[in-house]
Design a protein around this motif. Structure first.
Motif, mmCIF file in Angstrom:
data_model
loop_
_atom_site.group_PDB
_atom_site.id
_atom_site.type_symbol
_atom_site.label_atom_id
_atom_site.label_comp_id
_atom_site.label_asym_id
_atom_site.label_seq_id
_atom_site.Cartn_x
_atom_site.Cartn_y
_atom_site.Cartn_z
ATOM 1 N N SER A 141 0.830 -1.211 0.000
ATOM 2 C CA SER A 141 0.000 0.000 0.000
ATOM 3 C C SER A 141 0.863 1.258 0.000
ATOM 4 N N VAL A 192 -3.659 -6.178 -7.183
ATOM 5 C CA VAL A 192 -3.616 -5.138 -6.151
ATOM 6 C C VAL A 192 -4.245 -3.851 -6.683
ATOM 7 N N ILE A 228 -8.031 -4.366 -6.840
ATOM 8 C CA ILE A 228 -8.672 -4.414 -5.523
ATOM 9 C C ILE A 228 -8.802 -3.015 -4.945
ATOM 10 N N THR A 229 -7.737 -2.254 -5.039
ATOM 11 C CA THR A 229 -7.720 -0.933 -4.414
ATOM 12 C C THR A 229 -8.381 0.134 -5.281
ATOM 13 N N GLY A 230 -8.708 -0.219 -6.503
ATOM 14 C CA GLY A 230 -9.317 0.756 -7.399
ATOM 15 C C GLY A 230 -8.305 1.706 -8.004
ATOM 16 N N PHE A 231 -7.043 1.375 -7.877
ATOM 17 C CA PHE A 231 -6.007 2.246 -8.399
ATOM 18 C C PHE A 231 -5.695 2.034 -9.880
#
Lengths: 101, 577
Positions: free
Chosen positions: A56, A88, A91-94
């Motif tokens: 993160s 990743v 999942i994080t919307g990045f």
């Protein structure tokens, strides 16, 4: 360092090959490098083929680079994103940080 | 034998004066070696010089005496010599062998009683008495018999009468016969009768030019050797005394200039150690030595003093660092307790509620973490569940976690839907977030009377769910972006109907991203397997199973991220009555 980076220049476009992983231990350093590059180039492509893992803290560095690029109307792109890094990002919307090419 | 440290040595083993003893020893050895060499050279020079002196003495004596002898009797001396030789040559060899007897002596009676003999005997006797020679005498050489025939011999102990003779070697005589008058005439020879003997002399020449006799002086080599011996004794004694003197002076000097300063440094060092152990605060052990030798020892004491000062300063800064560390550790400890207290940690939290069983844990990678979970009853029928993970870890993450927790909980308390909660929280965070911190969050609201679960996800890990008679699987639904990522993020929400007996498991990325030493990750597959290990397990057991499986997987590798889990089992609506 747990991270190795190679920069290839194409005029105003920079391509950064990222090898290794980004975690809380080296995220600060990665952030500094990315900041430097966002100031140098109109658009920045991150080659993530050999990027194994992003924590993160690493995502924060990416977000920081994205914000900088957006402010100067530049483009932050990513290519050859591996499965685990993509997971990743999803999942994080990045995923919206990058233009995938 | 193992080397002892100075501290372990007893008094006898601690060398106090070895240096001066060693100096004395080396002075002695040097003196003895040098003395012996000097002695040998000295003795040789002495013996040669003494020999030369004695030879010179004997030669000069014989030359001077020969002058008085020549003048004493006019031609009488030569005539007397010729007379002795005439008688000597006239007798048979057998008669000559009788020398020493009265009969033989009688043959030369006339000579012995002559006035010339008496005069010569007086002169030689007088000369002998006044000079340090063994003998001074007149003798003739007979070539035929190779003998020295005596004419006058004033020496009393081995006195020879006129006409008595001694055999000589031709070789020994050659020097005397061939002498051309230059230099000193002498010969050193070993005789059976007198031992080593040095004979010096001059030939006596008659008016007609023939050599009628030799005036000879004997010097005993033994005298030279005796003198040399006493010379050696005296020199040795003197050398011994001088050496002893020098050695003692050296010992005193060394003690004063070397041993004492060194011992004082040693004592200071020892005292430094004992004081340090006893906690005495003295930083001038070496500075107070005051060694003024003006050499390396002074340097040493100064360096030691500097070192002590530096050490004291280092110690002081170490102490400061240590107390600083202690302070930080105390503060962190308190921070940990504060953070833990923020999260509900008494289980069961609602003992009177039968609709659900819940359990949650948070294990920070460091003292404080960036993960959090929370659950609370919004109203009598609605249980709010949340789990979140702040980017990064440690103190920055913990600080951000506190504000995130507060904001998220406040938003939830307003009684809106999970999607609204996340959206409001996102706006709140984005409104003031210069550091670009963000967190992922999953929020669920369970309607206890119906089992309806409404969820929304802001970039958080997929929850796992187990339906009754099924096994755990991930529920992958569309995600919104993390809280703090983008101001304009919107969140979708999903509804699930939980049948009684359904278990839900939410977690942070510390679980699937737990790593082994070679950076192999735990992953969700292993997590699901651990969850399914005990099919009917209650939340507490589930969490314990996952936790121990993760620990076994990490196999001693340092925990890289906070590990937080929350499990809830929906038992069904409250049974009335």
């Amino acid at each position: 360092m747990s991270m190795k980076m190679n920069l290839i220049k194409h005029g105003t476009e920079g391509e950064l090959q990222m090898i290794g992983y980004i975690d809380a231990g080296n995220a600060g350093e990665v952030d500094k490098i990315l900041m430097d590059l966002t100031h140098q180039f109109e658009s920045l492509v991150l080659d993530m083929e050999k990027l194994e893992y992003v924590s993160s803290a690493g995502l924060r560095a990416f977000r920081h680079a994205y914000m900088e690029m957006r402010q100067k109307h530049g483009v932050l792109a990513a290519k050859n994103v591996g499965r685990s890094v993509m997971e990743v990002l999803e999942i994080t919307g990045f995923t919206r940080l990058f233009k995938f090419i | 034998m193992p080397e002892k440290s100075y501290r372990e040595m007893n008094k006898r083993e601690r060398r106090r004066y070895s240096l001066s003893a060693r100096t004395a020893r080396s002075v002695w050895i040097n003196s003895i070696v040098l003395g012996l060499v000097a002695l040998v050279i000295g003795v040789i020079l002495y013996v040669v010089a003494l020999g030369q002196q004695y030879i010179g003495l004997a030669f000069n004596l014989s030359r001077q005496t020969s002058i008085s002898v020549n003048h004493a009797n006019g031609n009488g001396t030569a005539e007397l010599a010729d007379e002795v030789m005439r008688i000597y040559r006239s007798i048979s060899p057998a008669e000559r062998e009788k020398q020493g007897t009265a009969e033989y002596r009688a043959l030369f009676k006339e000579v012995e009683e002559s006035r010339a003999y008496e005069t010569l005997n007086d002169i030689l006797k007088d000369t002998l008495r006044r000079n340090d020679v063994y003998d001074v005498y007149l003798a003739m050489y007979d070539e035929k018999t190779c003998a020295m025939v005596y004419m006058v011999d004033p020496e009393e102990q081995d006195h020879l009468n006129p006409g008595e003779w001694e055999s000589v070697t031709e070789k020994g005589m050659r020097k005397f016969l061939d002498w051309n008058g230059e230099g000193m005439l002498y010969d050193i020879d070993r005789t059976a009768k007198y031992g080593w003997l040095c004979t010096a002399g001059v030939p006596l020449t008659a008016e007609d030019g023939h050599v009628y006799a030799y005036l000879l002086a004997d010097v005993s080599v033994d005298i030279i050797l005796t003198k040399a011996r006493s010379f050696v004794l005296q020199i040795t004694l003197a050398m011994f005394i001088v050496t002893a003197l020098i050695a003692s002076i050296m010992v005193l000097l060394i003690r004063k200039s070397l041993v004492r300063p060194i011992n004082s440094i040693t004592d200071a060092a020892q005292k430094y150690v004992t004081d340090k152990k006893a906690g005495v605060n003295d930083t001038a052990h070496f500075a107070s030595l005051n060694i003024r030798t003006g050499d390396e020892l002074e340097n040493l004491s100064l360096v030691m003093a500097d070192m002590e000062k530096d050490l004291a300063e280092n110690e002081e800064s170490l102490r400061k660092i240590e107390s600083e560390k202690e302070r930080i550790s105390t503060e962190l400890n308190l921070a940990t307790r504060i953070q833990t207290a923020m999260l509900p940690n008494i289980f069961p939290p609602y003992p009177e509620r039968t609709e659900f069983e819940i359990y949650a844990t948070m294990h920070p990678a460091r003292e404080v973490g960036g993960d959090f979970y929370d659950f609370f009853l919004i109203d009598d029928d609605h249980l709010c569940l949340m789990i979140a993970d702040v980017s990064g870890k440690g103190i920055p993450a913990a600080l951000f976690m506190m504000i995130s927790l507060t904001i998220l909980k406040s938003c939830a308390m307003l009684g809106s839907t999970p999607a609204e909660i996340l959206m409001r929280a996102n706006q709140a965070i984005c409104s003031n977030n210069p550091e670009g911190m963000f967190f992922t969050a999953w929020v669920g609201i369970l309607e206890l009377s119906t089992g309806k679960l409404t969820t929304a996800n802001a970039g958080h890990e997929y929850p796992a769910i187990r339906r009754p008679d099924g096994s755990f699987e991930l529920i992958k639904r569309k995600h919104g972006c993390v809280i703090g990522g983008f101001e304009d993020s919107i969140y979708e929400q999903f509804e699930f109907d939980l049948e009684p007996g359904t278990t839900l498991f939410v977690y942070t990325d510390g679980v699937p991203e737990a790593m082994q030493k070679d950076r192999t990750m735990y992953g969700t597959d292993r997590m699901l397997k651990a969850l399914n290990k005990e099919p009917g397990a209650l939340p507490k057991t589930l969490l314990e199973n996952v936790r121990s499986d993760v620990a076994a997987f990490a196999d001693g590798a340092e925990q890289s991220d906070d590990i937080t889990m929350l499990g809830i089992r929906y038992a069904g609506p409250e049974r009335k009555g």
